[in-house]
Design a protein around this motif. Sequence first.
Motif, PDB file in Angstrom:
ATOM      1  N   SER A   9       0.847  -1.194   0.000  1.00  0.00           N
ATOM      2  CA  SER A   9       0.000   0.000   0.000  1.00  0.00           C
ATOM      3  C   SER A   9       0.880   1.240   0.000  1.00  0.00           C
ATOM      4  CB  SER A   9      -0.921   0.002   1.224  1.00  0.00           C
ATOM      5  OG  SER A   9      -0.163   0.003   2.410  1.00  0.00           O
ATOM      6  N   ASP A  11       1.366   4.985   1.803  1.00  0.00           N
ATOM      7  CA  ASP A  11       1.000   5.585   3.086  1.00  0.00           C
ATOM      8  C   ASP A  11       0.442   7.003   2.901  1.00  0.00           C
ATOM      9  OD1 ASP A  11       3.189   7.352   2.873  1.00  0.00           O
ATOM     10  OD2 ASP A  11       4.423   6.250   4.316  1.00  0.00           O
ATOM     11  N   SER A  12       0.096   7.636   4.000  1.00  0.00           N
ATOM     12  CA  SER A  12      -0.536   8.964   3.961  1.00  0.00           C
ATOM     13  C   SER A  12       0.404  10.052   3.432  1.00  0.00           C
ATOM     14  CB  SER A  12      -1.043   9.351   5.348  1.00  0.00           C
ATOM     15  OG  SER A  12       0.046   9.410   6.261  1.00  0.00           O
ATOM     16  N   LYS A  13       1.705   9.761   3.385  1.00  0.00           N
ATOM     17  CA  LYS A  13       2.676  10.717   2.846  1.00  0.00           C
ATOM     18  C   LYS A  13       3.071  10.362   1.414  1.00  0.00           C
ATOM     19  CE  LYS A  13       4.547  11.922   7.336  1.00  0.00           C
ATOM     20  NZ  LYS A  13       5.747  11.957   8.176  1.00  0.00           N
ATOM     21  N   SER A  14       2.259   9.534   0.767  1.00  0.00           N
ATOM     22  CA  SER A  14       2.465   9.117  -0.635  1.00  0.00           C
ATOM     23  C   SER A  14       3.737   8.308  -0.836  1.00  0.00           C
ATOM     24  CB  SER A  14       2.459  10.323  -1.576  1.00  0.00           C
ATOM     25  OG  SER A  14       1.250  11.015  -1.458  1.00  0.00           O
ATOM     26  N   ARG A  15       4.121   7.555   0.173  1.00  0.00           N
ATOM     27  CA  ARG A  15       5.320   6.731   0.072  1.00  0.00           C
ATOM     28  C   ARG A  15       4.939   5.267  -0.162  1.00  0.00           C
ATOM     29  NH1 ARG A  15       7.916   8.787   5.606  1.00  0.00           N
ATOM     30  NH2 ARG A  15       5.923   7.867   6.172  1.00  0.00           N
ATOM     31  N   ARG A  86      11.568   3.218   1.060  1.00  0.00           N
ATOM     32  CA  ARG A  86      10.358   3.889   0.575  1.00  0.00           C
ATOM     33  C   ARG A  86      10.693   4.895  -0.513  1.00  0.00           C
ATOM     34  NH1 ARG A  86       8.496   5.806   6.470  1.00  0.00           N
ATOM     35  NH2 ARG A  86      10.526   6.764   6.162  1.00  0.00           N
ATOM     36  N   THR A  88       8.732   8.187  -2.520  1.00  0.00           N
ATOM     37  CA  THR A  88       7.578   9.071  -2.564  1.00  0.00           C
ATOM     38  C   THR A  88       7.115   9.180  -4.010  1.00  0.00           C
ATOM     39  OG1 THR A  88       8.357  10.297  -0.647  1.00  0.00           O
ATOM     40  CG2 THR A  88       6.708  11.391  -2.042  1.00  0.00           C
ATOM     41  N   GLN A  91       2.186  13.269  -6.903  1.00  0.00           N
ATOM     42  CA  GLN A  91       0.728  13.297  -7.013  1.00  0.00           C
ATOM     43  C   GLN A  91       0.243  13.049  -8.441  1.00  0.00           C
ATOM     44  OE1 GLN A  91      -1.180  16.780  -5.415  1.00  0.00           O
ATOM     45  NE2 GLN A  91      -3.125  16.288  -6.365  1.00  0.00           N
ATOM     46  N   ARG A  94       0.410   9.418  -9.151  1.00  0.00           N
ATOM     47  CA  ARG A  94      -0.622   8.679  -8.400  1.00  0.00           C
ATOM     48  C   ARG A  94      -1.970   8.816  -9.081  1.00  0.00           C
ATOM     49  NH1 ARG A  94       1.259  11.726  -4.212  1.00  0.00           N
ATOM     50  NH2 ARG A  94      -0.823  12.532  -3.809  1.00  0.00           N
ATOM     51  N   THR A 100      -4.652   5.049  -4.738  1.00  0.00           N
ATOM     52  CA  THR A 100      -5.161   5.686  -3.534  1.00  0.00           C
ATOM     53  C   THR A 100      -4.606   5.012  -2.283  1.00  0.00           C
ATOM     54  OG1 THR A 100      -7.163   4.342  -3.647  1.00  0.00           O
ATOM     55  CG2 THR A 100      -7.281   6.564  -4.594  1.00  0.00           C
ATOM     56  N   LYS A 101      -4.673   3.698  -2.197  1.00  0.00           N
ATOM     57  CA  LYS A 101      -4.172   3.009  -1.003  1.00  0.00           C
ATOM     58  C   LYS A 101      -3.548   1.656  -1.345  1.00  0.00           C
ATOM     59  CE  LYS A 101      -3.750   2.506   3.502  1.00  0.00           C
ATOM     60  NZ  LYS A 101      -2.641   3.125   4.165  1.00  0.00           N
TER      61      LYS A 101
END
Length: 151
Positions: A9, A11-15, A86, A88, A91, A94, A100-101
């Motif tokens: 997946s 994460d919330s920091k796009s990593r 990881r 990044t 955006q 993505r 998304t996840k």
Amino acid sequence: MFVGKYQNSIDSKSRLIIPSKFREELGGRCVVAQSLDKCLTISTLEEWEKFLGELNQLPRSNPEARMIRRYFNQSAAICDVDKQGRVTIPQELREYAGITKELVTIGNINNIEVWSKEHWEKDAFAQAGENMSAGDIDASAIAEKLEKFNF
């Protein structure tokens, strides 16, 4: 060489955590770019430079060749792989891949493909003009396709 399939997946920091089996070959930096399918490719710097060399052989006077070069270069991002493995994901990339996840990360010989889980299940094998999902793959259909390439 990159091989295998991994569920992971972002994460919330796009990593994205690069699967451990891919990290050593990938090194500390990589290139993340759009693929021809609705996924992303992650390449070593060396492999990306090789690819760019092939693109550079296309005739500069041809508008279609210029468009192809633009397609790949406009989306490419040189990214660092941190100590935890990881990367990044920008955006724009993505959004292109619908990430998304949940992800499916696969080794595709000389690069890594990153798919949203949804696109992987619906589109990964349908891209070749077949009405198949990832769960429907039939070895005999693959064998027929190999014959088309004299493999």
